[in-house]
Design an enzyme around this catalytic site. Structure first.
Site, PDB file in Angstrom:
ATOM      1  N   ASP A  29      -2.640   1.991  -2.836  1.00 30.20           N
ATOM      2  CA  ASP A  29      -3.641   2.753  -3.168  1.00 30.20           C
ATOM      3  C   ASP A  29      -4.482   3.187  -1.956  1.00 30.20           C
ATOM      4  OD1 ASP A  29      -5.539   1.915  -5.821  1.00 30.20           O
ATOM      5  OD2 ASP A  29      -6.695   2.906  -4.100  1.00 30.20           O
ATOM      6  N   ILE A  30      -4.883   4.488  -2.354  1.00 27.57           N
ATOM      7  CA  ILE A  30      -5.726   5.200  -1.184  1.00 27.57           C
ATOM      8  C   ILE A  30      -6.845   4.584  -0.951  1.00 27.57           C
ATOM      9  CG2 ILE A  30      -7.186   6.689  -2.679  1.00 27.57           C
ATOM     10  CD1 ILE A  30      -5.610   9.104  -1.218  1.00 27.57           C
ATOM     11  N   ASN A  86      -6.654  -1.980 -15.547  1.00 25.41           N
ATOM     12  CA  ASN A  86      -7.876  -1.610 -16.305  1.00 25.41           C
ATOM     13  C   ASN A  86      -7.760  -0.537 -17.390  1.00 25.41           C
ATOM     14  OD1 ASN A  86      -9.217  -2.733 -14.309  1.00 25.41           O
ATOM     15  ND2 ASN A  86      -8.998  -1.180 -12.793  1.00 25.41           N
ATOM     16  N   VAL A  95      -8.114   6.381 -13.572  1.00 26.78           N
ATOM     17  CA  VAL A  95      -7.184   7.550 -13.706  1.00 26.78           C
ATOM     18  C   VAL A  95      -6.070   7.082 -14.918  1.00 26.78           C
ATOM     19  CG1 VAL A  95      -4.781   8.228 -12.622  1.00 26.78           C
ATOM     20  CG2 VAL A  95      -6.914   7.788 -11.108  1.00 26.78           C
ATOM     21  N   HIS A  99      -1.145   2.034 -15.171  1.00 23.66           N
ATOM     22  CA  HIS A  99      -0.745   1.572 -13.794  1.00 23.66           C
ATOM     23  C   HIS A  99      -1.413   0.196 -13.558  1.00 23.66           C
ATOM     24  CE1 HIS A  99      -4.729   3.233 -13.409  1.00 23.66           C
ATOM     25  NE2 HIS A  99      -5.037   2.471 -12.572  1.00 23.66           N
ATOM     26  N   HIS A 101      -2.419  -2.826 -10.837  1.00 26.33           N
ATOM     27  CA  HIS A 101      -2.801  -2.645  -9.220  1.00 26.33           C
ATOM     28  C   HIS A 101      -2.004  -4.274  -8.841  1.00 26.33           C
ATOM     29  CE1 HIS A 101      -6.321  -0.118  -9.265  1.00 26.33           C
ATOM     30  NE2 HIS A 101      -6.288  -0.130 -10.595  1.00 26.33           N
TER      31      HIS A 101
HETATM   32  P1  AMP Z   1      -8.057   2.513 -12.050  1.00 24.27           P
HETATM   33  O1  AMP Z   1      -9.671   2.312 -11.897  1.00 24.27           O
HETATM   34  O2  AMP Z   1      -7.703   1.210 -12.383  1.00 24.27           O
HETATM   35  O3  AMP Z   1      -7.915   3.877 -12.927  1.00 24.27           O
HETATM   36  O4  AMP Z   1      -7.586   2.683 -10.621  1.00 24.27           O
HETATM   37  C1  AMP Z   1      -7.182   3.984 -10.089  1.00 24.27           C
HETATM   38  C2  AMP Z   1      -6.834   3.822  -8.662  1.00 24.27           C
HETATM   39  O5  AMP Z   1      -6.251   5.092  -8.079  1.00 24.27           O
HETATM   40  C3  AMP Z   1      -8.026   3.629  -7.711  1.00 24.27           C
HETATM   41  O6  AMP Z   1      -7.731   2.313  -6.955  1.00 24.27           O
HETATM   42  C4  AMP Z   1      -7.732   4.726  -6.713  1.00 24.27           C
HETATM   43  O7  AMP Z   1      -8.227   4.298  -5.293  1.00 24.27           O
HETATM   44  C5  AMP Z   1      -6.570   5.275  -6.923  1.00 24.27           C
HETATM   45  N1  AMP Z   1      -6.124   6.469  -6.251  1.00 24.27           N
HETATM   46  C6  AMP Z   1      -6.623   7.552  -6.836  1.00 24.27           C
HETATM   47  N2  AMP Z   1      -5.884   8.250  -6.145  1.00 24.27           N
HETATM   48  C7  AMP Z   1      -5.057   8.102  -5.607  1.00 24.27           C
HETATM   49  C8  AMP Z   1      -4.117   8.742  -4.792  1.00 24.27           C
HETATM   50  N3  AMP Z   1      -3.989  10.196  -4.519  1.00 24.27           N
HETATM   51  N4  AMP Z   1      -3.009   7.992  -4.095  1.00 24.27           N
HETATM   52  C9  AMP Z   1      -3.152   6.561  -4.356  1.00 24.27           C
HETATM   53  N5  AMP Z   1      -4.322   6.021  -4.903  1.00 24.27           N
HETATM   54  C10 AMP Z   1      -4.893   6.793  -5.456  1.00 24.27           C
END
Ligand code: AMP
Ligand code: ZN
Length: 117
Positions: A29-30, A86, A95, A99, A101
């Site tokens: 995760d970024i 989520n 996103v 996915h 986490h």
């Molecule tokens: P969610 O809130 O469950 O949709 O989590 C989306 C996750 O994607 C967040 O923890 C972000 O930090 C992560 N994220 C968004 N863009 C990227 C990326 N380019 N590379 C890695 N993680 C990302």
């Protein structure tokens, strides 16, 4: 398709890949919320858990087998870790590509930061 995780799968957006199998990709995760914070995604674009179909059973199983593998590889399997999915607005989904986490590497505290009163 304008989906950031699909672009990561295609390779048009970079990621720190930690695991790949036939139907699943995992990367760091970024914005890590714990010392270990990995995102595990299906290569198929499924927006949320709500759109998972019966035909996706094998993909969902592969997400969880990836999680077991990654937890061992990241050294958190025995101490423990948390898997979070989520869903939609109340779930805090940002996103819209399914996915998990995988969070670990320290005590993660209570399940919810702000409990309902
Ligand atoms: P969610 O809130 O469950 O949709 O989590 C989306 C996750 O994607 C967040 O923890 C972000 O930090 C992560 N994220 C968004 N863009 C990227 C990326 N380019 N590379 C890695 N993680 C990302
Ligand atoms: Zn996608």
């Amino acid at each position: 398709m304008d989906c950031i995780f699909c672009k990561i799968i295609e390779g048009t957006i970079p990621s720190s890949k930690v695991y790949e199998s036939e139907h699943v990709l995992a990367f760091k995760d970024i914005q890590p919320a714990a010392p270990v914070h990995i995102l595990i995604i299906p290569k198929k674009h499924i927006p949320t858990m709500n759109e998972v179909a019966d035909e996706d059973d094998a993909v969902i199983a592969e997400l969880f087998s990836a999680a077991r593998h990654i937890a061992r590889e990241q050294g958190v399997a025995e101490a423990g870790y948390r898997l979070i999915n989520n869903v939609n607005s109340d779930g805090g989904q940002v996103v819209y590509h399914l996915h998990l986490h995988l969070l670990g590497g320290s005590k993660l505290g209570p399940l919810l930061a702000d409990k309902l009163s």
